[in-house]
Scaffold this active site. Structure first.
Site, PDB file in Angstrom:
ATOM      1  N   SER A 166       0.800  -1.230   0.000  1.00 44.42           N
ATOM      2  CA  SER A 166       0.000   0.000   0.000  1.00 44.42           C
ATOM      3  C   SER A 166       0.829   1.275   0.000  1.00 44.42           C
ATOM      4  O   SER A 166       0.286   2.372  -0.162  1.00 44.42           O
ATOM      5  CB  SER A 166      -0.953   0.012   1.200  1.00 44.42           C
ATOM      6  OG  SER A 166      -0.229   0.160   2.411  1.00 44.42           O
ATOM      7  N   ASP A 169      -2.544 -10.365   8.288  1.00 45.77           N
ATOM      8  CA  ASP A 169      -1.181 -10.435   8.812  1.00 45.77           C
ATOM      9  C   ASP A 169      -0.438 -11.545   8.083  1.00 45.77           C
ATOM     10  O   ASP A 169      -0.768 -12.724   8.221  1.00 45.77           O
ATOM     11  CB  ASP A 169      -1.232 -10.705  10.318  1.00 45.77           C
ATOM     12  CG  ASP A 169       0.148 -10.816  10.963  1.00 45.77           C
ATOM     13  OD1 ASP A 169       1.160 -10.812  10.237  1.00 45.77           O
ATOM     14  OD2 ASP A 169       0.210 -10.915  12.208  1.00 45.77           O
ATOM     15  N   ASN A 207       7.227  -8.556   0.026  1.00 44.85           N
ATOM     16  CA  ASN A 207       7.808  -7.246   0.301  1.00 44.85           C
ATOM     17  C   ASN A 207       7.603  -6.770   1.736  1.00 44.85           C
ATOM     18  O   ASN A 207       8.339  -5.907   2.210  1.00 44.85           O
ATOM     19  CB  ASN A 207       7.213  -6.224  -0.673  1.00 44.85           C
ATOM     20  CG  ASN A 207       7.566  -4.807  -0.314  1.00 44.85           C
ATOM     21  OD1 ASN A 207       8.682  -4.347  -0.528  1.00 44.85           O
ATOM     22  ND2 ASN A 207       6.589  -4.086   0.262  1.00 44.85           N
ATOM     23  N   SER A 228      17.848  -7.270   1.334  1.00 45.58           N
ATOM     24  CA  SER A 228      18.533  -5.999   1.592  1.00 45.58           C
ATOM     25  C   SER A 228      20.033  -6.233   1.488  1.00 45.58           C
ATOM     26  O   SER A 228      20.517  -7.351   1.716  1.00 45.58           O
ATOM     27  CB  SER A 228      18.198  -5.483   2.993  1.00 45.58           C
ATOM     28  OG  SER A 228      19.043  -4.405   3.360  1.00 45.58           O
ATOM     29  N   TYR A 271      17.317  -7.422  11.774  1.00 47.24           N
ATOM     30  CA  TYR A 271      16.962  -7.103  10.391  1.00 47.24           C
ATOM     31  C   TYR A 271      17.910  -7.807   9.420  1.00 47.24           C
ATOM     32  O   TYR A 271      17.474  -8.414   8.433  1.00 47.24           O
ATOM     33  CB  TYR A 271      17.017  -5.589  10.198  1.00 47.24           C
ATOM     34  CG  TYR A 271      16.501  -5.095   8.871  1.00 47.24           C
ATOM     35  CD1 TYR A 271      15.124  -5.056   8.608  1.00 47.24           C
ATOM     36  CD2 TYR A 271      17.366  -4.649   7.878  1.00 47.24           C
ATOM     37  CE1 TYR A 271      14.641  -4.588   7.388  1.00 47.24           C
ATOM     38  CE2 TYR A 271      16.892  -4.179   6.662  1.00 47.24           C
ATOM     39  CZ  TYR A 271      15.538  -4.154   6.423  1.00 47.24           C
ATOM     40  OH  TYR A 271      15.064  -3.692   5.217  1.00 47.24           O
ATOM     41  N   ILE A 296      17.360   3.536   0.254  1.00 47.46           N
ATOM     42  CA  ILE A 296      16.282   3.954  -0.640  1.00 47.46           C
ATOM     43  C   ILE A 296      15.459   5.035   0.046  1.00 47.46           C
ATOM     44  O   ILE A 296      15.223   4.978   1.259  1.00 47.46           O
ATOM     45  CB  ILE A 296      15.378   2.758  -1.013  1.00 47.46           C
ATOM     46  CG1 ILE A 296      16.230   1.590  -1.538  1.00 47.46           C
ATOM     47  CG2 ILE A 296      14.327   3.174  -2.042  1.00 47.46           C
ATOM     48  CD1 ILE A 296      17.039   1.880  -2.778  1.00 47.46           C
TER      49      ILE A 296
END
Length: 243
Positions: A13, A62, A89, A141, A154, A187
């Site tokens: 979104s 979820d 994503n 990433s 992460y 980004i």
């Protein structure tokens, strides 16, 4: 007339997810976006996608909840017939130095960034197998390849996506299902806006600029639609950040 392909974009979104959805829509795909927001908050994204001439659909659930994922993917197939492209994503950060990182910070990031890709791919891939075709793209990433202080959770989640990508590419290549990962650097998103002194980061980037969500979207579109013989790759899109 060629039948339009259908792409499912999780976390679609806003940000990179929305940019990818728009790029795929412009290329002739119909788009299903998922997010945890309600339909009203997703409406601007749907309107943008429709403005590209595509059909756009929204499902709120979820992605780390396996039962919710299975229920909604089955519903998507019943309503739209198939899913040709999956972009995993959805992702979050909960940064902190490792010694100060608690279990909640660790588990939440692993669950949303990595376990969700397992859940959604596991639900979608059986339909791709029946169709004997499909493209799955995992949003990893550069820190998943090279690490980054303050982002142990992460980095681990994004490294896990690379391992998942390479394994699934080997397992499902014979079924004409390709699996790749895209590894963005810095980004321009709401996430990087919180980094503070951007000038210091720019010094480390040979191209001397942050990337844009559109830079990522072009690579996603290439992997999804413009090649039939690339699989198991983790492609860095980082302006030369790490060479």
């Amino acid at each position: 007339m060629t039948e339009r392909k259908i792409a499912l974009v999780t976390g679609g979104s806003r940000g990179i997810g929305l940019a990818c959805a728009l790029e795929l829509a412009k290329a002739g795909c119909d788009i299903i976006i998922n997010d945890i927001c309600d339909a009203e908050k997703a409406k601007p994204a749907l309107d943008e996608i429709k403005a590209c001439g595509a059909n756009a659909y929204f499902y709120s659930f979820d992605v780390s909840n396996d039962e919710a994922v299975k229920e909604n993917v089955d519903k998507m197939i019943a309503e739209h017939g198939r899913i040709d492209i999956l972009l995993n994503n959805a992702g979050i950060t909960k940064d902190g130095l490792f010694l100060r990182m608690d279990m909640e910070q660790w588990e939440r990031v692993i669950k949303i960034n990595l376990t969700s890709a397992y859940c959604v791919t596991h639900a979608v891939i059986k339909y791709m197998m029946k169709a004997r075709q499909g493209s799955i793209i995992n949003m990893s990433s550069v820190v998943g390849l090279h690490g980054n202080p303050g982002q142990a959770n992460y980095s681990a989640s994004k490294a896990g996506l690379v391992g998942l990508t390479k394994t699934l590419a080997k397992e499902f290549g014979s079924r004409n299902i390709r699996v790749n990962a895209v590894c963005p650097g810095f980004i321009q998103t709401a996430m990087t806006a919180e980094l503070g002194n951007i000038d210091e980061y720019l010094k480390a980037i040979p191209m001397r600029r942050l990337g844009t969500p559109e830079d990522i979207a072009k690579v996603v579109k290439f992997l999804a639609l413009d090649t039939d013989y690339v699989t198991g790759q983790a492609i860095e899109v980082a302006g030369g950040l790490i060479i």
